[in-house]
Design a protein around this motif. Structure first.
Motif, PDB file in Angstrom:
ATOM      1  N   UNK A  70       0.832  -1.206   0.000  1.00 48.77           N
ATOM      2  CA  UNK A  70       0.000   0.000   0.000  1.00 48.77           C
ATOM      3  C   UNK A  70       0.868   1.257   0.000  1.00 48.77           C
ATOM      4  N   UNK A  71       1.906   1.266   0.813  1.00 51.06           N
ATOM      5  CA  UNK A  71       2.814   2.414   0.860  1.00 51.06           C
ATOM      6  C   UNK A  71       3.472   2.621  -0.504  1.00 51.06           C
ATOM      7  N   UNK A  72       3.934   1.540  -1.119  1.00 48.61           N
ATOM      8  CA  UNK A  72       4.567   1.643  -2.442  1.00 48.61           C
ATOM      9  C   UNK A  72       3.594   2.222  -3.467  1.00 48.61           C
ATOM     10  N   UNK A  73       2.341   1.764  -3.411  1.00 49.14           N
ATOM     11  CA  UNK A  73       1.325   2.257  -4.345  1.00 49.14           C
ATOM     12  C   UNK A  73       1.069   3.750  -4.132  1.00 49.14           C
ATOM     13  N   UNK A  74       0.946   4.167  -2.877  1.00 47.59           N
ATOM     14  CA  UNK A  74       0.699   5.582  -2.573  1.00 47.59           C
ATOM     15  C   UNK A  74       1.893   6.455  -2.963  1.00 47.59           C
ATOM     16  N   UNK A  75       3.094   5.920  -2.810  1.00 50.57           N
ATOM     17  CA  UNK A  75       4.287   6.678  -3.196  1.00 50.57           C
ATOM     18  C   UNK A  75       4.312   6.955  -4.694  1.00 50.57           C
ATOM     19  N   UNK A  76       3.753   6.038  -5.485  1.00 47.50           N
ATOM     20  CA  UNK A  76       3.705   6.245  -6.937  1.00 47.50           C
ATOM     21  C   UNK A  76       2.859   7.460  -7.304  1.00 47.50           C
ATOM     22  N   UNK A  77       1.948   7.850  -6.415  1.00 46.89           N
ATOM     23  CA  UNK A  77       1.123   9.036  -6.629  1.00 46.89           C
ATOM     24  C   UNK A  77       1.850  10.306  -6.193  1.00 46.89           C
ATOM     25  N   UNK A  78       3.057  10.167  -5.692  1.00 47.33           N
ATOM     26  CA  UNK A  78       3.871  11.315  -5.324  1.00 47.33           C
ATOM     27  C   UNK A  78       3.609  11.871  -3.937  1.00 47.33           C
ATOM     28  N   UNK A  79       2.984  11.088  -3.061  1.00 45.00           N
ATOM     29  CA  UNK A  79       2.715  11.562  -1.708  1.00 45.00           C
ATOM     30  C   UNK A  79       4.009  11.702  -0.914  1.00 45.00           C
ATOM     31  N   UNK A  80       4.080  12.753  -0.103  1.00 46.52           N
ATOM     32  CA  UNK A  80       5.220  12.938   0.794  1.00 46.52           C
ATOM     33  C   UNK A  80       5.070  11.973   1.977  1.00 46.52           C
ATOM     34  N   UNK A  81       6.106  11.873   2.790  1.00 48.48           N
ATOM     35  CA  UNK A  81       6.045  11.006   3.966  1.00 48.48           C
ATOM     36  C   UNK A  81       4.912  11.457   4.891  1.00 48.48           C
ATOM     37  N   UNK A  82       4.793  12.750   5.117  1.00 44.09           N
ATOM     38  CA  UNK A  82       3.716  13.257   5.981  1.00 44.09           C
ATOM     39  C   UNK A  82       2.344  12.932   5.402  1.00 44.09           C
ATOM     40  N   UNK A  83       2.188  13.050   4.091  1.00 44.07           N
ATOM     41  CA  UNK A  83       0.911  12.714   3.445  1.00 44.07           C
ATOM     42  C   UNK A  83       0.644  11.216   3.539  1.00 44.07           C
ATOM     43  N   UNK A  84       1.689  10.415   3.360  1.00 46.40           N
ATOM     44  CA  UNK A  84       1.549   8.960   3.495  1.00 46.40           C
ATOM     45  C   UNK A  84       1.083   8.594   4.899  1.00 46.40           C
ATOM     46  N   UNK A  85       1.746   9.170   5.903  1.00 48.00           N
ATOM     47  CA  UNK A  85       1.389   8.875   7.289  1.00 48.00           C
ATOM     48  C   UNK A  85      -0.052   9.286   7.581  1.00 48.00           C
ATOM     49  N   UNK A  86      -0.469  10.427   7.056  1.00 48.33           N
ATOM     50  CA  UNK A  86      -1.838  10.901   7.257  1.00 48.33           C
ATOM     51  C   UNK A  86      -2.832   9.935   6.611  1.00 48.33           C
ATOM     52  N   UNK A  87      -2.561   9.508   5.399  1.00 49.62           N
ATOM     53  CA  UNK A  87      -3.438   8.570   4.691  1.00 49.62           C
ATOM     54  C   UNK A  87      -3.529   7.237   5.435  1.00 49.62           C
ATOM     55  N   UNK A  88      -2.402   6.730   5.896  1.00 49.74           N
ATOM     56  CA  UNK A  88      -2.388   5.458   6.626  1.00 49.74           C
ATOM     57  C   UNK A  88      -3.149   5.573   7.945  1.00 49.74           C
ATOM     58  N   UNK A  89      -3.049   6.728   8.596  1.00 53.37           N
ATOM     59  CA  UNK A  89      -3.724   6.938   9.869  1.00 53.37           C
ATOM     60  C   UNK A  89      -5.244   7.105   9.674  1.00 53.37           C
ATOM     61  N   UNK A  90      -5.622   7.860   8.634  1.00 54.15           N
ATOM     62  CA  UNK A  90      -7.037   8.126   8.389  1.00 54.15           C
ATOM     63  C   UNK A  90      -7.782   6.914   7.837  1.00 54.15           C
TER      64      UNK A  90
END
Length: 90
Positions: free
Chosen positions: A65-85
């Motif tokens: 999931x993290x790898x997939x979200x990174x392909x969309x260009x999310x920053x680490x903070x955005x990734x953490x927010x998405x994973x938390x939400x």
């Protein structure tokens, strides 16, 4: 130095180590260590100095999931927010 478990043993195990995650997800050790330290992948650790153990199925899905979200260009903070939400969106 301990002997590595076979890939078959790893894939049938409920828990894996970070080194085993490196082998089965083809993700760099330093990347997985960073994700762990940032709270992006959960682990269990019985005592402070014991090896961190990761639930194999859940952790592999989280890494994918993290790898997939990174392909969309999310920053680490955005990734953490998405994973938390959306923690259950594996």
């Amino acid at each position: 130095m301990s002997r590595q478990r076979s890939l078959e043993a790893i894939l049938s195990s409920e828990y894996v180590t970070i080194g085993e995650l490196v082998r089965i997800t083809e993700t760099r050790y330093s990347t997985l260590k960073y994700y762990t330290e940032e709270g992006m992948i959960p682990f269990e650790q019985e005592e402070e100095k014991l090896t961190r153990r990761y639930k194999r199925d859940i952790t592999i899905k989280q890494i994918e999931r993290i790898k997939k979200l990174k392909k969309f260009g999310l920053s680490i903070d955005e990734l953490k927010k998405e994973l938390k939400e959306n923690p259950n969106e594996l």
